[in-house]
Design an enzyme around this catalytic site. Structure first.
Site, PDB file in Angstrom:
ATOM      1  N   ASP A   1       0.859  -1.129  -0.117  1.00  0.00           N
ATOM      2  CA  ASP A   1       0.114   0.069  -0.014  1.00  0.00           C
ATOM      3  C   ASP A   1       0.865   1.198  -0.033  1.00  0.00           C
ATOM      4  O   ASP A   1       2.040   1.115   0.566  1.00  0.00           O
ATOM      5  CB  ASP A   1      -0.759  -0.063   1.219  1.00  0.00           C
ATOM      6  CG  ASP A   1      -1.968   0.679   1.058  1.00  0.00           C
ATOM      7  OD1 ASP A   1      -3.317   0.272   0.995  1.00  0.00           O
ATOM      8  OD2 ASP A   1      -1.837   2.125   0.819  1.00  0.00           O
TER       9      ASP A   1
ATOM     10  N   GLY B   1     -26.593   1.072   1.630  1.00  0.00           N
ATOM     11  CA  GLY B   1     -25.447   1.924   1.708  1.00  0.00           C
ATOM     12  C   GLY B   1     -24.238   1.076   1.605  1.00  0.00           C
ATOM     13  O   GLY B   1     -24.320   0.361   0.817  1.00  0.00           O
TER      14      GLY B   1
ATOM     15  N   GLU C   1     -14.380  -9.872  -6.750  1.00  0.00           N
ATOM     16  CA  GLU C   1     -14.628 -10.270  -5.295  1.00  0.00           C
ATOM     17  C   GLU C   1     -16.088  -9.988  -4.606  1.00  0.00           C
ATOM     18  O   GLU C   1     -16.678  -8.954  -4.997  1.00  0.00           O
ATOM     19  CB  GLU C   1     -13.695  -9.203  -4.189  1.00  0.00           C
ATOM     20  CG  GLU C   1     -13.528  -9.380  -2.840  1.00  0.00           C
ATOM     21  CD  GLU C   1     -13.510 -10.940  -2.666  1.00  0.00           C
ATOM     22  OE1 GLU C   1     -12.457 -11.757  -2.944  1.00  0.00           O
ATOM     23  OE2 GLU C   1     -14.321 -11.774  -1.922  1.00  0.00           O
TER      24      GLU C   1
ATOM     25  N   CYS D   1     -20.026  -0.414  -1.994  1.00  0.00           N
ATOM     26  CA  CYS D   1     -20.218  -0.818  -3.020  1.00  0.00           C
ATOM     27  C   CYS D   1     -21.406  -0.606  -3.912  1.00  0.00           C
ATOM     28  O   CYS D   1     -21.703  -0.340  -4.856  1.00  0.00           O
ATOM     29  CB  CYS D   1     -20.065  -2.382  -2.898  1.00  0.00           C
ATOM     30  SG  CYS D   1     -18.405  -2.989  -2.391  1.00  0.00           S
TER      31      CYS D   1
ATOM     32  N   PHE E   1     -31.880 -10.969   1.321  1.00  0.00           N
ATOM     33  CA  PHE E   1     -31.416  -9.663   0.960  1.00  0.00           C
ATOM     34  C   PHE E   1     -33.009  -9.034   0.494  1.00  0.00           C
ATOM     35  O   PHE E   1     -33.087  -8.372  -0.657  1.00  0.00           O
ATOM     36  CB  PHE E   1     -30.830  -9.778  -0.290  1.00  0.00           C
ATOM     37  CG  PHE E   1     -29.660  -8.660  -0.396  1.00  0.00           C
ATOM     38  CD1 PHE E   1     -28.437  -8.939   0.369  1.00  0.00           C
ATOM     39  CD2 PHE E   1     -29.722  -7.270  -0.910  1.00  0.00           C
ATOM     40  CE1 PHE E   1     -27.355  -7.869   0.445  1.00  0.00           C
ATOM     41  CE2 PHE E   1     -28.607  -6.494  -0.635  1.00  0.00           C
ATOM     42  CZ  PHE E   1     -27.466  -6.734  -0.045  1.00  0.00           C
ATOM     43  N   LEU E   2     -33.922  -9.155   1.167  1.00  0.00           N
ATOM     44  CA  LEU E   2     -35.365  -8.615   0.873  1.00  0.00           C
ATOM     45  C   LEU E   2     -35.881  -8.021   2.162  1.00  0.00           C
ATOM     46  O   LEU E   2     -37.067  -7.944   2.588  1.00  0.00           O
ATOM     47  CB  LEU E   2     -36.022  -9.646   0.468  1.00  0.00           C
ATOM     48  CG  LEU E   2     -37.255  -9.502  -0.369  1.00  0.00           C
ATOM     49  CD1 LEU E   2     -36.737  -8.866  -1.654  1.00  0.00           C
ATOM     50  CD2 LEU E   2     -38.070 -10.995  -0.942  1.00  0.00           C
TER      51      LEU E   2
ATOM     52  N   ALA F   1     -36.765  -5.040   4.292  1.00  0.00           N
ATOM     53  CA  ALA F   1     -37.106  -3.469   4.064  1.00  0.00           C
ATOM     54  C   ALA F   1     -36.344  -2.498   4.982  1.00  0.00           C
ATOM     55  O   ALA F   1     -36.338  -3.025   6.221  1.00  0.00           O
ATOM     56  CB  ALA F   1     -38.850  -3.449   3.975  1.00  0.00           C
TER      57      ALA F   1
HETATM   58  C1  UDX Z   1     -22.133  -5.736  -0.975  1.00  0.00           C
HETATM   59  C2  UDX Z   1     -22.300  -7.036  -1.624  1.00  0.00           C
HETATM   60  O1  UDX Z   1     -23.274  -7.997  -0.778  1.00  0.00           O
HETATM   61  C3  UDX Z   1     -21.261  -8.072  -1.782  1.00  0.00           C
HETATM   62  O2  UDX Z   1     -21.382  -9.068  -2.450  1.00  0.00           O
HETATM   63  C4  UDX Z   1     -20.043  -7.092  -2.454  1.00  0.00           C
HETATM   64  O3  UDX Z   1     -18.744  -7.751  -2.637  1.00  0.00           O
HETATM   65  C5  UDX Z   1     -19.965  -5.822  -1.787  1.00  0.00           C
HETATM   66  O4  UDX Z   1     -21.004  -5.242  -1.591  1.00  0.00           O
HETATM   67  P1  UDX Z   1     -21.552  -4.981   1.609  1.00  0.00           P
HETATM   68  O5  UDX Z   1     -21.619  -3.505   0.854  1.00  0.00           O
HETATM   69  O6  UDX Z   1     -20.558  -5.372   2.542  1.00  0.00           O
HETATM   70  O7  UDX Z   1     -21.454  -6.126   0.427  1.00  0.00           O
HETATM   71  O8  UDX Z   1     -23.148  -5.068   2.263  1.00  0.00           O
HETATM   72  P2  UDX Z   1     -24.518  -5.778   2.094  1.00  0.00           P
HETATM   73  O9  UDX Z   1     -24.535  -6.686   3.248  1.00  0.00           O
HETATM   74  O10 UDX Z   1     -24.619  -6.441   1.011  1.00  0.00           O
HETATM   75  O11 UDX Z   1     -25.410  -4.635   2.524  1.00  0.00           O
HETATM   76  C6  UDX Z   1     -25.486  -3.558   1.704  1.00  0.00           C
HETATM   77  C7  UDX Z   1     -26.571  -2.517   1.760  1.00  0.00           C
HETATM   78  O12 UDX Z   1     -27.999  -2.940   1.706  1.00  0.00           O
HETATM   79  C8  UDX Z   1     -26.630  -2.389   3.493  1.00  0.00           C
HETATM   80  O13 UDX Z   1     -26.792  -0.902   3.876  1.00  0.00           O
HETATM   81  C9  UDX Z   1     -27.847  -3.118   4.104  1.00  0.00           C
HETATM   82  O14 UDX Z   1     -28.216  -2.487   5.388  1.00  0.00           O
HETATM   83  C10 UDX Z   1     -28.559  -2.964   3.093  1.00  0.00           C
HETATM   84  N1  UDX Z   1     -29.512  -4.059   2.827  1.00  0.00           N
HETATM   85  C11 UDX Z   1     -29.288  -5.515   2.598  1.00  0.00           C
HETATM   86  C12 UDX Z   1     -30.921  -3.893   2.990  1.00  0.00           C
HETATM   87  O15 UDX Z   1     -31.480  -2.761   3.237  1.00  0.00           O
HETATM   88  N2  UDX Z   1     -31.914  -4.932   2.952  1.00  0.00           N
HETATM   89  C13 UDX Z   1     -31.247  -6.161   2.879  1.00  0.00           C
HETATM   90  O16 UDX Z   1     -32.345  -7.013   2.783  1.00  0.00           O
HETATM   91  C14 UDX Z   1     -29.798  -6.499   2.648  1.00  0.00           C
END
Ligand code: UDX
Length: 436
Positions: A30, A257, A151, A260, A249-250, A252
């Site tokens: 880094d 945020g 990744e 990614c 991942f559903l 509400a």
């Molecule tokens: C995400 C992807 O899941 C991962 O595969 C990729 O490599 C990077 O981006 P991450 O940003 O660590 O990972 O968080 P994640 O757990 O996916 O949640 C992302 C956002 O979605 C969070 O703000 C979370 O609060 C929100 N979320 C997630 C919801 O509002 N509802 C859900 O059901 C799931």
């Protein structure tokens, strides 16, 4: 194998630590001297469960080293992973300057054949760009191959995700080059997809865009549930039992945020536009997400009246639980809106407070516990579903507050339980519990 990982952010550091743990010799590079000095002293630049122990163990065994010298890392390794940041530009495009800089550095230091692997999330076509930059910057021609290996780790479960990924995607120019990576990952025993470079790059964006769409879809359904008197948690159960949809991942809530999802959605919209396709569906996914914080604060205003004389306790600041990451955290939007409305804010987060200080408006009081935040508050807003919030002493919390009102932005609590404890309770996509 001798591996170099460039970039010690979430992806780079976790990848480096896991490869070392699997028995490889890993050198992490880094350009941030302070970060490298800290890592050499065992100090982690991020909070990630299990990471510190894994780094310490492998550094002590001599399999994991940290340096600011890219040239040293390149010379000692057969495989070089690029895992530097790809932040968004103001127009939503991806800023590739860090990837380009690393590609130039690799080119200058290359002494023999190398496999250069792109792990950073980069738009379709970046594999070719990296190849061109290397060819242009090599002092003398040396053979190399570029591979895309996106990744999918999630913050908070990054080690587990890296050790047991759902799939390993390898985008390579030939079967022979793919074999190098196949060999490296073989011991994980996980499904592998070998494909061409643009398809591998696309898989990453399509995955994150789809996840974002799931979240925005259910949040739009939650909005309708609120208007229709339906219960979104029941709807999710009913939807999710269809195996083609699934319940994951559903959830509400306040929307997505993090480092990614928001940026990858914008980036894919931009890439599509550049290629001549207007990705209207994904533009709407982003739009629904942008409205979440405003919708939440409007709900508070409706229930509490003008906010300018109100004390609001905030529970949870990190963009999601088990991380201190505040990037694109919904708390920033919610707290800023409340602050602009003149509310007094008392906030608590188990680990993200230091990072939050840099992003939240001045005047926010940071508290040492949820109870301290709730003291004399007119309402409490839960913004991140940390596990410890599930186990709060709700009677104690209620007795400390001036007015027992909770706005649950993540549907963490059962409405009936809140009624029994004596709270006025507002959540997402469900009927509010109002005082009798
Ligand atoms: C995400 C992807 O899941 C991962 O595969 C990729 O490599 C990077 O981006 P991450 O940003 O660590 O990972 O968080 P994640 O757990 O996916 O949640 C992302 C956002 O979605 C969070 O703000 C979370 O609060 C929100 N979320 C997630 C919801 O509002 N509802 C859900 O059901 C799931």
């Amino acid at each position: 194998m001798n591996i170099c990982v460039v970039g010690t952010g979430y992806v780079g550091l976790v990848t480096g630590a896991v490869f070392a743990d699997l028995g490889n010799d890993v050198i992490c590079v880094d350009k941030d001297r302070e970060k490298i000095e800290g890592l050499n002293r065992g100090r982690m630049p991020i909070y990630e469960p299990g990471l510190e122990e894994m780094v310490a163990r492998n550094a002590a065994d001599g399999r994991l080293a940290f340096t600011t010298s890219l040239a040293e890392g390149v010379r000692k390794s057969e495989i070089i992973f690029i895992a530097v940041g790809t932040p968004p530009k103001p127009n939503g495009e991806t800023d590739l300057s860090a990837v380009e800089e690393v590609a130039r550095g690799i080119a200058r230091a290359m002494d023999r054949y190398k496999v250069i692997v792109n792990k950073s999330t980069v738009p379709v076509g970046t594999g070719d760009l990296v190849r061109e930059i290397i060819v242009r910057n090599q002092p003398a021609p040396v053979e190399f191959d570029v591979v895309s290996n996106p990744e999918f780790l999630r913050e908070g479960s990054a080690i587990e995700d890296t050790l047991r990924p759902d799939r390993i995607v390898i985008g390579a120019p030939s079967q022979q080059v793919a074999m190098t990576l196949l060999e490296l990952y073989a011991q994980l025993g996980r499904p592998m997809i070998i494909t061409d470079i643009p398809s591998a790059e696309m898989i990453k964006y399509a995955s994150n865009a789809f996840l974002a769409a799931k979240v925005s879809f259910i949040n739009a359904i939650a909005n309708i549930c609120e208007l229709a008197g339906a219960d979104v948690t029941q709807v999710i159960k009913g939807l999710g039992l269809d195996p083609r949809i699934g319940t994951t991942f559903l959830q509400a809530g306040l929307g997505f945020g993090g480092a990614c999802l928001p940026k990858d959605v914008e980036s894919l919209v931009q890439t599509a536009a550049t290629l001549g396709y207007d990705f209207k569906l994904l533009r709407n996914v982003a739009e629904i997400n942008r409205e979440r914080a405003y919708h939440f604060v409007e709900g508070m205003r409706k229930a509490l009246g003008p906010l300018d004389d109100k004390v609001i306790a905030i529970l949870g600041l990190a963009f999601k639980p088990n991380t201190d990451d505040m990037r694109e955290a919904k708390s920033v939007e919610v707290v800023t809106l409340l602050h602009e409305a003149g509310a007094t804010i008392k906030a608590y987060d188990p680990v993200a407070t230091e990072n939050a200080r840099k992003l939240l408006p001045p005047g926010v009081t940071y508290c040492a516990s949820p109870y301290e935040a709730a003291e004399k508050a007119d309402a409490l807003a839960l913004l991140t579903e940390w596990n410890e919030f599930k186990f709060l002493n709700l009677e104690r919390l209620r007795s400390l507050m001036r007015r027992p009102v909770i706005f649950d932005g993540r549907n963490l609590y059962e409405p009936e339980r809140m009624r029994r404890v004596g709270f006025e309770y507002h959540s997402v996509g469900r009927k509010p519990i109002l005082p009798a």
